[in-house]
Design an enzyme around this catalytic site. Sequence first.
Site, PDB file in Angstrom:
ATOM      1  N   GLU A 406       0.750  -1.118  -0.268  1.00 36.48           N
ATOM      2  CA  GLU A 406       0.140  -0.119  -0.128  1.00 36.48           C
ATOM      3  C   GLU A 406       0.899   0.926  -0.447  1.00 36.48           C
ATOM      4  O   GLU A 406       0.848   2.143  -0.587  1.00 36.48           O
ATOM      5  CB  GLU A 406      -0.672   0.441   1.290  1.00 36.48           C
ATOM      6  CG  GLU A 406      -2.711  -0.741   0.932  1.00 36.48           C
ATOM      7  CD  GLU A 406      -1.732  -2.168   1.760  1.00 36.48           C
ATOM      8  OE1 GLU A 406      -2.839  -3.162   1.140  1.00 36.48           O
ATOM      9  OE2 GLU A 406      -0.171  -2.454   1.931  1.00 36.48           O
ATOM     10  N   GLN A 428      -8.007  -2.424  -0.941  1.00 35.09           N
ATOM     11  CA  GLN A 428      -8.832  -3.213  -0.651  1.00 35.09           C
ATOM     12  C   GLN A 428      -9.602  -3.586  -0.155  1.00 35.09           C
ATOM     13  O   GLN A 428     -11.137  -3.698   0.324  1.00 35.09           O
ATOM     14  CB  GLN A 428      -8.279  -4.755  -0.381  1.00 35.09           C
ATOM     15  CG  GLN A 428      -8.737  -6.340  -1.390  1.00 35.09           C
ATOM     16  CD  GLN A 428      -8.220  -7.661  -1.560  1.00 35.09           C
ATOM     17  OE1 GLN A 428      -7.357  -8.096  -0.741  1.00 35.09           O
ATOM     18  NE2 GLN A 428      -7.456  -7.122  -2.671  1.00 35.09           N
ATOM     19  N   PHE A 429      -9.342  -3.217   1.483  1.00 37.72           N
ATOM     20  CA  PHE A 429      -9.745  -2.455   2.934  1.00 37.72           C
ATOM     21  C   PHE A 429      -9.706  -1.431   3.170  1.00 37.72           C
ATOM     22  O   PHE A 429      -8.239  -1.274   3.560  1.00 37.72           O
ATOM     23  CB  PHE A 429     -10.570  -4.001   4.001  1.00 37.72           C
ATOM     24  CG  PHE A 429     -10.573  -5.272   3.194  1.00 37.72           C
ATOM     25  CD1 PHE A 429     -11.893  -5.333   3.213  1.00 37.72           C
ATOM     26  CD2 PHE A 429     -10.178  -6.414   2.455  1.00 37.72           C
ATOM     27  CE1 PHE A 429     -12.558  -5.765   2.713  1.00 37.72           C
ATOM     28  CE2 PHE A 429     -11.033  -7.344   2.004  1.00 37.72           C
ATOM     29  CZ  PHE A 429     -11.998  -7.621   2.281  1.00 37.72           C
ATOM     30  N   ALA A 430     -10.686  -0.654   3.467  1.00 35.66           N
ATOM     31  CA  ALA A 430      -9.696   0.578   4.027  1.00 35.66           C
ATOM     32  C   ALA A 430      -8.874   0.353   5.587  1.00 35.66           C
ATOM     33  O   ALA A 430      -7.940   1.224   5.807  1.00 35.66           O
ATOM     34  CB  ALA A 430     -10.975   1.753   4.671  1.00 35.66           C
ATOM     35  N   ASP A 431      -9.180  -0.500   6.023  1.00 39.76           N
ATOM     36  CA  ASP A 431      -8.263  -1.402   7.110  1.00 39.76           C
ATOM     37  C   ASP A 431      -6.984  -1.068   6.442  1.00 39.76           C
ATOM     38  O   ASP A 431      -5.856  -0.131   7.061  1.00 39.76           O
ATOM     39  CB  ASP A 431      -8.204  -2.184   7.805  1.00 39.76           C
ATOM     40  CG  ASP A 431     -10.347  -2.702   7.733  1.00 39.76           C
ATOM     41  OD1 ASP A 431     -10.921  -2.466   6.940  1.00 39.76           O
ATOM     42  OD2 ASP A 431     -10.108  -2.810   8.758  1.00 39.76           O
ATOM     43  N   PHE A 432      -7.176  -1.053   5.434  1.00 38.18           N
ATOM     44  CA  PHE A 432      -5.472  -1.393   4.772  1.00 38.18           C
ATOM     45  C   PHE A 432      -4.815  -0.276   4.583  1.00 38.18           C
ATOM     46  O   PHE A 432      -3.389  -0.319   4.273  1.00 38.18           O
ATOM     47  CB  PHE A 432      -5.379  -2.834   3.625  1.00 38.18           C
ATOM     48  CG  PHE A 432      -6.224  -3.945   3.738  1.00 38.18           C
ATOM     49  CD1 PHE A 432      -5.969  -4.235   5.094  1.00 38.18           C
ATOM     50  CD2 PHE A 432      -6.115  -4.521   3.134  1.00 38.18           C
ATOM     51  CE1 PHE A 432      -6.690  -6.151   5.626  1.00 38.18           C
ATOM     52  CE2 PHE A 432      -7.047  -6.078   3.234  1.00 38.18           C
ATOM     53  CZ  PHE A 432      -7.100  -6.418   4.348  1.00 38.18           C
ATOM     54  N   HIS A 473     -11.134  -5.439   8.840  1.00 37.28           N
ATOM     55  CA  HIS A 473     -11.868  -5.793   7.849  1.00 37.28           C
ATOM     56  C   HIS A 473     -13.466  -4.591   7.615  1.00 37.28           C
ATOM     57  O   HIS A 473     -14.425  -4.646   6.599  1.00 37.28           O
ATOM     58  CB  HIS A 473     -12.341  -6.666   7.195  1.00 37.28           C
ATOM     59  CG  HIS A 473     -11.425  -7.717   6.563  1.00 37.28           C
ATOM     60  ND1 HIS A 473      -9.845  -8.403   7.558  1.00 37.28           N
ATOM     61  CD2 HIS A 473     -10.312  -7.272   5.833  1.00 37.28           C
ATOM     62  CE1 HIS A 473      -9.708  -9.132   6.945  1.00 37.28           C
ATOM     63  NE2 HIS A 473      -9.164  -9.074   5.318  1.00 37.28           N
TER      64      HIS A 473
END
Length: 667
Positions: A406, A428-432, A473
Amino acid sequence: MGTEFTSTAMEYNIENLDKDVLIQLYKNILKPRMVEEKMLILLRQGKISKWFSGIGQEAIAVGVTMALNNDEYILPMHRNLGVFTSRGIPLHRLFGQWQGKASGFTKGRDRSFHFGTQAYKIVGMISHLGPQLGVADGIALASKLKNKNNVTAVFTGEGGTSEGDFHEALNVASVWQLPVLFCVENNGYGLSTPTSEQYNCENIADKGLGYGMESHIIDGNNIVEVYKKVSELAKSVRENPRPILLEFKTFRMRGHEEASGVKYVPKELMDAWAIKDPVLNFETFLRENNFLNNSENTTIKAEIIAEINKDLEIAFAEEAIVSNETNELNDVFQEFDYQIINYDNKLEEARFIDAISNGLKQSMEQHDDLVIMGQDIAEYGGAFKITQGFVEQFGKERVRNTPICESAIVETAMGLSIAGIKSVVEMQFADFVTSGFNPVVNYLAKSHYRWGQQADVVIRMPCGGGVSAGPFHSQTNEAWFTKTPGLKVVYPAFPYDAKGLLATAINDPNPVLFFEHKGLYRSTRQEVPTDYYTLPFGKASVIKEGNDVTIISYGAAVHWVLETLENNSDISADVIDLRTLQPLDTETLYTSVRKTGKVIILQEDSLFGGMASDISALIIEHCFEFLDAPVKRVASMETPIPFASQLEAQYLPKNKFEQELKLLLEY
């Protein structure tokens, strides 16, 4: 005449170099040395605040810069004064920069070499070091996409190679075969930490093998070797685009910065490298072999001294910057001339996810060089299939699968922007985004304020709970970014808004975090225009009107509000969907509060430090005399979001909103 000459401590192979080139090399390596010597005097006099010396390393900056064409970008470090002087930046502007004057490049907002200049194709570093490596990837990618056959050179030190950004940037460059020269100045120490404590291999160049990348070791104190080798490699890369790792063996003769000193360096090591001084050795070589006589040398030095003194007078004579609050606030963002693009009356029912996909596709058609990047977004179509079919329409050059990195991809997007190309990055997920947090908040957010460089990047952020995806996630982490000046934050709740706001986000030259609630992707439908259209930032949507209470929300929580009101038809409420969190439509909020006198704010994020807190504070500050009750905030529990559905239901504020709303109305 032979081509190999011996000087005090090194040999110079000048084959195919004429006298003019040798003299220019000498002038260019001498100038930063003489400027530095003057700066060290000014530092002791308190006329500049800090100095990072490159004495002993000048041959690298000068040799690399002279080997590149003037339209090729260089991303230097704080010890690479020779890059700036060799590119011909007027000294008075550099002096102004170091004194915080307006004639510098950052209007007094940043110091040292923390700046860039498009006029000289230089992009300076930030203190976090690593991000510029990925930015170089983006600039090189732009060159490749535009078929410009340009090389990009980026500098780092041996300490910087310990950062994850180094690995990510080299990996991306290798996978995508980007024309980047990764220039590592190995001076033996990262501040005071020796290389033996930085990495466990003999040479940094050896790491090239792990990336499938060509690498070379170069004597960083030999100006001729640096210039010739880099010239040869740059020519080769222009013809056959690929990344190359270059390790320059060198030494800095002064501290990390002047306050650090060099007491941690053994005296015998200092003495050994002093013999290899790149400036003195090259001067001796030129004089001993009749390329430079005493008179010519005296003239060269006198001209440099005169230039330094003259430009210092200009810089010292310049008035100190006068602070201006309006100017400071106006420079946080690149000016954006929002264009209203309307649509005809053709509507089709679309799910939230379809509206985003269609909007993204139409933006790809509107901007024929727009690049989208993310994990699995090409043939696979992305984790949520939003980009399914895009490769067939736009090709893999513009729809780019990325490695799992990222940080480097956000940096690459920044590099594309510097080179004039818009991009959309899918987390892919905001968490990442945590793995790319540094370049988002320190590079994208601050570049325009620091040196006027727009960050034309949209980061799509699939977020939110209600889908039993657990702590990694399901976060809705918008508050991390609304806190950061320089970022715009969009968070739609309906398909119509999502499509129009996404088009605006891509048109906007500023960095935009575009939050997409996963729980809405396939559960929310609406009539959406089939045409391309835009919606303005900073304008909330008043979904329902009433007189008893103002309900403020955004994202999936808006739907929880509407569901609650459907079950309580006797409640007369203004329902405001914020749509954009930065900029925030305070005018609509205040107008409603002054009418109803009661306010409740619902957010999915946990309570403390979230959007509801700031909105509450704003309302109390600006509408206090109109309030008939305390401002009420409703949010998720102060825990990470759990996985099990029953725990998640307890965590989310959906089920307790109705109770809190009724308590407020009874106040």
